[in-house]
Design an enzyme around this catalytic site. Sequence first.
Site, PDB file in Angstrom:
ATOM      1  N   HIS A 384       0.801  -1.231   0.000  1.00  0.00           N
ATOM      2  CA  HIS A 384       0.000   0.000   0.000  1.00  0.00           C
ATOM      3  C   HIS A 384       0.827   1.272   0.000  1.00  0.00           C
ATOM      4  O   HIS A 384       0.298   2.339   0.272  1.00  0.00           O
ATOM      5  CB  HIS A 384      -0.889   0.049   1.244  1.00  0.00           C
ATOM      6  CG  HIS A 384      -2.103  -0.807   1.161  1.00  0.00           C
ATOM      7  ND1 HIS A 384      -3.279  -0.361   0.621  1.00  0.00           N
ATOM      8  CD2 HIS A 384      -2.318  -2.088   1.531  1.00  0.00           C
ATOM      9  CE1 HIS A 384      -4.179  -1.326   0.685  1.00  0.00           C
ATOM     10  NE2 HIS A 384      -3.622  -2.396   1.226  1.00  0.00           N
ATOM     11  N   LYS A 575      -8.599  13.976   4.083  1.00  0.00           N
ATOM     12  CA  LYS A 575      -7.723  12.796   4.090  1.00  0.00           C
ATOM     13  C   LYS A 575      -6.812  12.940   5.283  1.00  0.00           C
ATOM     14  O   LYS A 575      -6.781  13.993   5.907  1.00  0.00           O
ATOM     15  CB  LYS A 575      -6.910  12.732   2.793  1.00  0.00           C
ATOM     16  CG  LYS A 575      -6.236  14.057   2.432  1.00  0.00           C
ATOM     17  CD  LYS A 575      -5.540  14.026   1.071  1.00  0.00           C
ATOM     18  CE  LYS A 575      -6.433  14.060  -0.125  1.00  0.00           C
ATOM     19  NZ  LYS A 575      -6.595  12.774  -0.780  1.00  0.00           N
ATOM     20  N   ARG A 576      -6.061  11.904   5.607  1.00  0.00           N
ATOM     21  CA  ARG A 576      -5.124  12.057   6.713  1.00  0.00           C
ATOM     22  C   ARG A 576      -4.158  13.209   6.434  1.00  0.00           C
ATOM     23  O   ARG A 576      -3.841  13.497   5.283  1.00  0.00           O
ATOM     24  CB  ARG A 576      -4.341  10.753   6.927  1.00  0.00           C
ATOM     25  CG  ARG A 576      -5.148   9.697   7.643  1.00  0.00           C
ATOM     26  CD  ARG A 576      -5.629  10.164   9.013  1.00  0.00           C
ATOM     27  NE  ARG A 576      -4.533  10.191   9.970  1.00  0.00           N
ATOM     28  CZ  ARG A 576      -4.277   9.247  10.860  1.00  0.00           C
ATOM     29  NH1 ARG A 576      -5.065   8.190  10.958  1.00  0.00           N
ATOM     30  NH2 ARG A 576      -3.253   9.352  11.679  1.00  0.00           N
ATOM     31  N   LYS A 581       0.859  14.230   1.203  1.00  0.00           N
ATOM     32  CA  LYS A 581      -0.440  14.585   0.618  1.00  0.00           C
ATOM     33  C   LYS A 581      -0.543  16.083   0.317  1.00  0.00           C
ATOM     34  O   LYS A 581      -1.387  16.515  -0.432  1.00  0.00           O
ATOM     35  CB  LYS A 581      -1.570  14.143   1.549  1.00  0.00           C
ATOM     36  CG  LYS A 581      -1.705  12.605   1.661  1.00  0.00           C
ATOM     37  CD  LYS A 581      -2.822  12.228   2.627  1.00  0.00           C
ATOM     38  CE  LYS A 581      -2.996  10.735   2.806  1.00  0.00           C
ATOM     39  NZ  LYS A 581      -3.772  10.088   1.732  1.00  0.00           N
ATOM     40  N   THR A 685      -8.399   6.649  -2.368  1.00  0.00           N
ATOM     41  CA  THR A 685      -9.769   6.200  -2.655  1.00  0.00           C
ATOM     42  C   THR A 685     -10.741   7.361  -2.457  1.00  0.00           C
ATOM     43  O   THR A 685     -11.831   7.358  -3.019  1.00  0.00           O
ATOM     44  CB  THR A 685     -10.183   5.041  -1.732  1.00  0.00           C
ATOM     45  OG1 THR A 685      -9.874   5.394  -0.375  1.00  0.00           O
ATOM     46  CG2 THR A 685      -9.481   3.752  -2.114  1.00  0.00           C
ATOM     47  N   LYS A 689     -14.306   8.518  -4.505  1.00  0.00           N
ATOM     48  CA  LYS A 689     -15.598   8.867  -3.900  1.00  0.00           C
ATOM     49  C   LYS A 689     -16.089  10.210  -4.430  1.00  0.00           C
ATOM     50  O   LYS A 689     -17.274  10.376  -4.729  1.00  0.00           O
ATOM     51  CB  LYS A 689     -15.472   8.940  -2.374  1.00  0.00           C
ATOM     52  CG  LYS A 689     -15.034   7.642  -1.705  1.00  0.00           C
ATOM     53  CD  LYS A 689     -14.663   7.900  -0.231  1.00  0.00           C
ATOM     54  CE  LYS A 689     -13.846   6.760   0.355  1.00  0.00           C
ATOM     55  NZ  LYS A 689     -13.196   7.121   1.634  1.00  0.00           N
TER      56      LYS A 689
HETATM   57  C1  LIG Z   1     -11.925   7.300   1.902  1.00  0.00           C
HETATM   58  C2  LIG Z   1     -11.437   7.721   3.229  1.00  0.00           C
HETATM   59  C3  LIG Z   1     -10.077   7.959   3.430  1.00  0.00           C
HETATM   60  C4  LIG Z   1      -9.044   7.835   2.336  1.00  0.00           C
HETATM   61  O1  LIG Z   1      -8.906   9.098   1.707  1.00  0.00           O
HETATM   62  P1  LIG Z   1      -7.671   9.409   0.736  1.00  0.00           P
HETATM   63  O2  LIG Z   1      -8.021  10.748   0.181  1.00  0.00           O
HETATM   64  O3  LIG Z   1      -7.670   8.357  -0.318  1.00  0.00           O
HETATM   65  O4  LIG Z   1      -6.454   9.429   1.562  1.00  0.00           O
HETATM   66  C5  LIG Z   1      -9.663   8.352   4.683  1.00  0.00           C
HETATM   67  N1  LIG Z   1     -10.539   8.521   5.687  1.00  0.00           N
HETATM   68  C6  LIG Z   1     -11.854   8.317   5.521  1.00  0.00           C
HETATM   69  C7  LIG Z   1     -12.770   8.538   6.670  1.00  0.00           C
HETATM   70  C8  LIG Z   1     -12.356   7.905   4.289  1.00  0.00           C
HETATM   71  O5  LIG Z   1     -13.663   7.671   4.157  1.00  0.00           O
END
Ligand SMILES: *Cc1c(COP(=O)(O)O)cnc(C)c1O
Length: 840
Positions: A384, A575-576, A581, A685, A689
């Site tokens: 990952h 995101k984190r 990032k 991911t 979304k």
């Molecule tokens: C989808 C999701 C992530 C992943 O987000 P990235 O932008 O791909 O890092 C992290 N936290 C939550 C709560 C999510 O639903």
Amino acid sequence: MPEEATASAAPIVHALGATHPLALAPVTAPPASVDGFVREFLHNLNFELGVSLSASSVNDRYLALAQTVRDYLMARWLDDQRRLSEIKPKTVCYLSAEYLLGRQLDNNLLAARLTDVATEALAACGVSLEELREIEVEPGLGNGGLGRLAACFIDSLATMSVPSIGYGIRYEYGIFRQTFVDGQQVEQPDSWLRLGSPWEFPHPEAAQTISFGGHTEKYVDDDGVERSRWIPGWNVLAVPYNYMVPGYHNGRVNTLRLWRAVATSSFDLRVFNSGDYEEAVRAQTYAENISKVLYPEDSTPQGKELRLQQQYFFVAASISDFLENVLGDGVELEKLPSRVIFQLNDTHPVIAVPELMRVLLDERRLDWDDAWAITQQCFAYTCHTLLPEALEVWSVDLLGRLLPRHLEIIYRINEEFLEAVRERFGDDEMRIRNMSIIGEHPYRSVRMAYLATVAGAKVNGVAELHSQLLRDKVLPDFDEFYPGKFTNVTNGVTPRRFIRLANPDLASLITEALGAGWTIDLERLRGLEAYAEDPEFRAKFAAVKASNKRRLSDVLHVRDGFDVSEDHMLDVMVKRLHEYKRQMLKVLHIVTEYEGIASGRVAASAVQPRTFVFGAKAAPGYIMAKRIIHLINAVGKVVNEDPRVEGRLKVLFPPNYNVTLAERLIPAADLSEQISLAGKEASGTGNMKFALNGALTVGTDDGANVEIRQLVGDDNFFLFGMTEPEVEALWAKGYRPADFYQQDDDLRRAIDLIASGAFSDGDRSVFEPIVSNLLYDDRFMVLADYSSYIAAQAQVDAAYADQDAWTRSAILNIARCGFFSSDRSMRDYIDRIWHTPPVL
Ligand SMILES: *Cc1c(COP(=O)(O)O)cnc(C)c1O
């Protein structure tokens, strides 16, 4: 009226010599009528919770409702377990240290087609379903993308009727609850179990004993074969908690089995009676700490002993559970690979490899070659990351102390592997050292990714670019040594949660246009391409977006006192928090926009109104990430309060980003920020979304952004920044951030404004470490992509000015992103790695 919930006609109770007709009758779901539902709900409230409706609390009513939904799913769950134990199909055991599930109630109502019946039944009792939904605390048993991926995958496997079990850890405390004090992150414990979880089924009687420590010894068995055995130092019990994983409208219920650590004996009564209370419970506390808390880190492993205990604890329990309870007696172990594939979600469960070897060698008395041949077919590994610091290693000291027998087995695996490498490549010592599972610097350690690669039948990355870089840059020697072992499976997200539940108005609009089949066949969204050209459809789509913004505004108003204007572009980065990032790039954009207005060079009236939304948790020990959170809040405070801005720029940072908040934010977003440095984000991911909810992406050529852009087309995506080869080239040449600072007036003004103390009441020291990091020490090259990012944002503003064209692009994004369903990811895993057909 929705279809009636039906149960299989086959009896569930068919053993124990039962003769009573009721014991032989099938377990059936209650009738899915409003009356039936009311009866069941009130029964649960009275008899399970012991309260009358009039005296019940919201939590009582929530628990009774959850139990009612469970009752409807129960017949299917029991029947599926019975059928699968008879059919004995090949089963996917998904081993993951994290499952970021999100709330369960709505998902389970939807899967069981009970939403309408429940709404009506509760209304008839004077109860609001909405109120009960809101009281559920989501199980935050994961950090971010990796844990959410696992949750999407088990949803898809159930929906596709693939025999599978998710194995993991039932953390008593999940990911911390984030609060802000003076703009700085403060972590609160996540006591998600405080009011009880109605979705879990504990089975203390089925506990597994898991051992640690001690030593090994050699002996000669009855057949004269020399063997090793492990004399452990201490034990802990692993108690399984089962969770239903209902498929969508297919009557299937799979199982998620999470393990809780419980002390083998409660405490030492003699010591207790002698008055030393603390000593008496010490061992108990120690053992039970194993499943106490989730490590709140993302992308950088800590190397802590407790973490290794967690990893071994859950995989040892899972393997033993599978062999004893799922596989059952009388299975020839040679046939194990035809019955199971253990999928390793990152390196966290990789200690499962020597554990299966130990079981086959020491407990089942196989010889090494047979055991190894079996093991190599039973595992597959998903990588990952690309960040070298995120590749997990365990010091030989620690591993040998905690799991001495496993270390011996790892040494032998490595010896035989390196022997084979020598045979193939000769005594190329450099190569041997590079490929060894045991690293020597800075200390002797086990490289878990290498162990997984050697043991796994397949190794996959999580997006095309990532898989390619994995082969070319991270594990090139292994790719050469094992032709055909490396493959790609691009990540996906479940359309049930992230479209159907999160965005019900959009879901209705799509169903109106295309029929309902898209929910389980997301490529059907292609049909929306034609509708993108239809002005009437575009108007409806725009109305849905506007209504989602109002809904978000209501949520954030109650939650945080924020308001979102409908006429603002909603620009979202959630995101984190991690330097790779590049939330800092987003901050520099905001500061640039603000500085233009504040300095009077740009008229506020000339600025496209935008609301910037951040959501991000920082690992508690990640100081730079926490500083960036502080800065975002500080910039937000100044920008939001400056009258010169005339409210045209707003910065919102609701705390505690989690799945529940994601489900509210993403459907309202216009713009999705996916701005990592190329070559650093494995897939992402969140990007999927957003696109599936009709947000346009501003993004780099990184992770799955590459595939999103290819699918939606350049006209419907705002690309900026260096490509991965350009990043490498600049790094090789020598990245000199100060040059970018000197040469770009906007950039210099933005950085100077931060450095001046404008966002810290004149105190220049507060954000100085961020500034000097950007100028002198930034591995993620924020300044190198700044001008390109600002230019892309100008294009975004220009494009947004034509609302109708923007809406058309948004619809095309949805139409062309069906590929990113986690159902498709599961199909790819099945075809390329697992070979586990559905069992209908
Ligand atoms: C989808 C999701 C992530 C992943 O987000 P990235 O932008 O791909 O890092 C992290 N936290 C939550 C709560 C999510 O639903």
